[in-house]
Design an enzyme around this catalytic site. Structure first.
Site, PDB file in Angstrom:
ATOM      1  N   HIS A  69      43.824  34.951  42.458  1.00 54.61           N
ATOM      2  CA  HIS A  69      44.034  34.546  43.840  1.00 54.61           C
ATOM      3  C   HIS A  69      44.092  35.821  44.680  1.00 54.61           C
ATOM      4  CE1 HIS A  69      45.755  30.289  42.926  1.00 54.61           C
ATOM      5  NE2 HIS A  69      44.492  30.231  43.275  1.00 54.61           N
ATOM      6  N   ASP A  71      45.758  37.171  47.119  1.00 50.96           N
ATOM      7  CA  ASP A  71      46.931  37.981  47.429  1.00 50.96           C
ATOM      8  C   ASP A  71      47.382  38.822  46.245  1.00 50.96           C
ATOM      9  OD1 ASP A  71      47.494  35.337  46.454  1.00 50.96           O
ATOM     10  OD2 ASP A  71      49.618  35.615  46.879  1.00 50.96           O
ATOM     11  N   ASP A 212      53.543  33.758  40.099  1.00 52.49           N
ATOM     12  CA  ASP A 212      52.694  32.576  40.251  1.00 52.49           C
ATOM     13  C   ASP A 212      52.673  31.693  39.007  1.00 52.49           C
ATOM     14  OD1 ASP A 212      52.212  33.961  42.613  1.00 52.49           O
ATOM     15  OD2 ASP A 212      50.205  33.097  42.781  1.00 52.49           O
TER      16      ASP A 212
END
Length: 308
Positions: A69, A71, A212
């Site tokens: 992802h 970020d 995450d």
């Protein structure tokens, strides 16, 4: 806690989640571990955060990406190109989920540059050790996120601490100390001295990086007995349903992990931009974890606790 330089410390480069804010850059975490620097999840803007934090590309020896992802990885192109721009003389090793090889390749060659530095790719294929070295063993475990994501932990082997008073009492000094440590025993004045007589156990230190993920067995395995645990707390407990839906943790869940795993210093990070009061994350985690809770801020330095 803000401190000066330490041989083992975390330099926080960014703490936002999906979108950066005026006060929080995208993710980025440099672990200084004696002479080794491990850069975790370099998000967009990491090069500039290096400058503000007093970090050099020469400080980076390994790049560890948890997942792809943006970020967590959009800073890879700048960091990789900076390695060559600054002519970093040592090899740098990149770890990332093997399922994301294509994404890493795109990031690595996102723009034209003169590639001088040596960057070795060692994708993570599954759970277990991914590297060993003077820092100990770097391990990875697959987490429970919306895409393939891995957490990392650094495990220093247990050792022994030599006791100067006992060594002196037996007349062991200078090079003989090293010989005793390496061989495990030494003949001194006609008798055999075992290393256990002049030393005591020294537990190895542990660092864990968990971003995450929903709660899963791998989270607890990574955090087990960590001296320093860096863990996401994207949401507060009031939004637990959102956390589960999007594959994230709450501050309360992060505190629970730390409490159940015997963590010594807990670092919360990866905060949703929906919240404006960082103290709420601290209070929520501290309600279930009695140890030290640090709410990460950009450019903060967090030392690894002194040995037990």
């Amino acid at each position: 806690m803000v401190t000066g330089m330490s041989n083992r410390e975390l330099v926080v480069l960014g703490t936002a989640s999906q979108a950066p804010t005026r006060f929080r850059n995208h993710n980025g975490y440099l672990l200084r571990w004696d002479g080794t620097g491990l850069l975790f999840d370099p998000g967009e803007g990491t090069q500039r955060q290096f400058l503000l934090a007093g970090v050099s590309a020469h400080d980076v020896h390994r790049i560890c990406v948890s997942h792809f992802h943006g970020d967590h990885c959009l800073g890879v192109p700048g960091v990789v190109q900076r390695l060559s721009l600054d002519r970093v003389p040592h090899p740098v090793v990149a770890h990332y989920p093997a399922s994301g090889r294509e994404y890493f390749h795109r990031l690595r060659y996102a723009a034209v540059y003169h590639e001088v530095a040596e960057l070795r790719e060692e994708p993570v294929e599954g759970d277990g050790p991914v590297a060993t070295g003077p820092f100990g063993t770097l391990e990875a475990r697959r987490l429970d996120h919306r895409i393939d994501s891995h957490g990392y932990r650094l495990v220093e082997p247990d050792g022994r601490r030599m006791l100067p008073d006992r060594l002196a009492r037996l007349g062991i000094a200078g090079p003989d100390i090293g010989r005793l440590r390496r061989a495990g025993s030494l003949e001194v004045a006609g008798r055999r001295v075992d290393v256990a007589e002049v030393s005591e156990p020294r537990p190895g230190q542990r660092f864990a990086f968990v971003l995450d993920t929903r709660l899963c067995d791998a989270v607890f395995a990574l955090a087990e007995r960590a001296d320093l645990l860096v863990i996401e707390s994207t949401f507060l407990a009031e939004d637990a349903a959102l956390a589960a839906e999007y594959g994230h943790l709450t501050a309360s869940q992060a505190g629970r992990v730390a409490a159940e795993c015997g963590v010594r210093r807990l670092v919360l990070t990866h905060f949703s931009q929906r919240y404006t009061e960082p103290a709420r994350f601290h209070d929520e985690a501290a309600a279930v974890f009695g140890g030290e809770v640090v709410v990460a801020e950009d450019l903060l330095r967090v030392p690894v606790p002194a040995r037990r």
